[in-house]
Design an enzyme around this catalytic site. Structure first.
Site, short mmCIF file in Angstrom:
data_model
loop_
_atom_site.label_atom_id
_atom_site.label_comp_id
_atom_site.label_asym_id
_atom_site.label_seq_id
_atom_site.Cartn_x
_atom_site.Cartn_y
_atom_site.Cartn_z
N ILE A 11 14.23 2.94 -44.49
CA ILE A 11 13.88 4.04 -43.58
C ILE A 11 12.58 3.76 -42.82
O ILE A 11 12.39 4.27 -41.71
CB ILE A 11 13.84 5.38 -44.34
CG1 ILE A 11 14.01 6.54 -43.37
CG2 ILE A 11 12.56 5.52 -45.17
CD1 ILE A 11 14.33 7.86 -44.01
N VAL A 33 10.65 5.88 -52.03
CA VAL A 33 10.53 5.89 -50.57
C VAL A 33 9.16 6.44 -50.13
O VAL A 33 8.61 6.01 -49.11
CB VAL A 33 11.74 6.67 -49.96
CG1 VAL A 33 11.65 8.14 -50.19
CG2 VAL A 33 11.90 6.34 -48.50
N ASP A 34 8.62 7.33 -50.90
CA ASP A 34 7.28 7.89 -50.62
C ASP A 34 6.24 6.77 -50.60
O ASP A 34 5.43 6.65 -49.65
CB ASP A 34 6.97 8.92 -51.73
CG ASP A 34 5.78 9.81 -51.43
OD1 ASP A 34 5.25 9.76 -50.31
OD2 ASP A 34 5.40 10.58 -52.33
N1 AR6 Z 1 14.20 3.34 -47.41
C1 AR6 Z 1 15.24 4.16 -47.69
N2 AR6 Z 1 15.51 4.62 -48.91
C2 AR6 Z 1 14.68 4.23 -49.90
C3 AR6 Z 1 13.57 3.39 -49.70
C4 AR6 Z 1 13.35 2.93 -48.37
N3 AR6 Z 1 12.32 2.14 -48.07
N4 AR6 Z 1 12.95 3.20 -50.90
C5 AR6 Z 1 13.66 3.89 -51.84
N5 AR6 Z 1 14.71 4.50 -51.24
P1 AR6 Z 1 13.01 8.29 -54.53
P2 AR6 Z 1 13.28 11.15 -55.20
C6 AR6 Z 1 15.76 5.34 -51.81
O1 AR6 Z 1 12.79 7.93 -55.96
O2 AR6 Z 1 14.40 10.85 -56.14
C7 AR6 Z 1 8.32 9.64 -55.51
O3 AR6 Z 1 7.42 9.15 -56.47
C8 AR6 Z 1 16.03 5.24 -53.30
O4 AR6 Z 1 16.82 4.09 -53.57
O5 AR6 Z 1 12.16 7.65 -53.49
O6 AR6 Z 1 13.43 12.29 -54.24
C9 AR6 Z 1 7.84 10.95 -54.90
O7 AR6 Z 1 6.44 10.98 -54.77
C10 AR6 Z 1 16.78 6.52 -53.55
O8 AR6 Z 1 18.16 6.36 -53.18
O9 AR6 Z 1 12.86 9.89 -54.27
C11 AR6 Z 1 8.34 11.94 -55.91
O10 AR6 Z 1 7.47 12.03 -57.02
C12 AR6 Z 1 16.16 7.50 -52.54
O11 AR6 Z 1 15.39 6.70 -51.63
C13 AR6 Z 1 9.66 11.36 -56.38
O12 AR6 Z 1 9.53 9.96 -56.16
C14 AR6 Z 1 15.25 8.56 -53.15
O13 AR6 Z 1 14.53 8.00 -54.23
C15 AR6 Z 1 10.81 11.84 -55.55
O14 AR6 Z 1 11.99 11.38 -56.11
#
Ligand code: AR6
Length: 165
Positions: A11, A33-34
């Site tokens: 993203i 992703v954050d």
């Molecule tokens: N681009 C697109 N998608 C991604 C990327 C990227 N660069 N990196 C990871 N994903 P998550 P949540 C996907 O864990 O479950 C954080 O610590 C990943 O594979 O990022 O909403 C926040 O600060 C997955 O499919 O978010 C919160 O504490 C999706 O993004 C917590 O994580 C969401 O995974 C939020 O957890």
């Protein structure tokens, strides 16, 4: 009616008006992703998040709500931060996950954004089953107030769940 697209990718590389961040209520960064958004977007994003925390969002951003900051060095105009619900096997939190999408789109439309990219909110660290999240997310963006909604899925399993015809 918005065009809905599904891509396998990162993203942080999307050239759209708004990138949605799956943040947490602190707004101060995290993993997944954050972490990627803050790392690639640079310190300007965190600086604006800190300002939000010092102002209207002193208690943090509530689950399901959304707020915008600069996109810093990312190829987007804004990052809209939203907080997905943590998966629960005992409580139905689907409306909160739908709210994340609807409120992010509302904030984006208020900024004048025409294109918005979403990750698979809640399906990583927050453990929401991807098939279920995909169904909720797709329904929530069905009448999006923008021209383009792009779901950017980071792995093939998520891509297949979201892009299913
Ligand atoms: N681009 C697109 N998608 C991604 C990327 C990227 N660069 N990196 C990871 N994903 P998550 P949540 C996907 O864990 O479950 C954080 O610590 C990943 O594979 O990022 O909403 C926040 O600060 C997955 O499919 O978010 C919160 O504490 C999706 O993004 C917590 O994580 C969401 O995974 C939020 O957890």
């Amino acid at each position: 009616m918005a065009t809905i697209e599904y891509v396998l990718g990162d993203i942080t590389e999307q050239h759209v008006d708004v990138i949605v961040n799956a943040a947490n209520s602190s707004l101060l960064g995290g993993g997944g992703v954050d972490g990627a958004i803050h790392r690639k977007g640079g310190p300007e994003i965190l600086a604006e998040c800190r300002e939000l925390r010092a102002g209207h969002y002193g208690g943090g951003l509530k689950t399901g709500q959304a707020v915008a900051t600069t996109a810093g060095r990312l190829p987007a105009r804004w990052v809209v931060h939203t907080v997905g619900p943590v998966w629960s096997a005992t409580e139905d939190r689907s409306e909160l996950l739908a709210d994340c999408h609807r409120n992010s789109l509302k904030v984006a439309a208020e900024l004048g954004a025409k294109s918005v990219a979403f990750p698979a909110i809640s399906t990583g660290i927050y453990r929401w089953p991807v098939e279920s999240a995909a169904e909720i997310a797709r329904a929530a963006v069905a009448d999006a107030p923008v021209e383009l909604v792009r779901f950017v899925l980071f792995d093939r399993a998520a891509y297949e769940a979201y892009a299913r015809p």
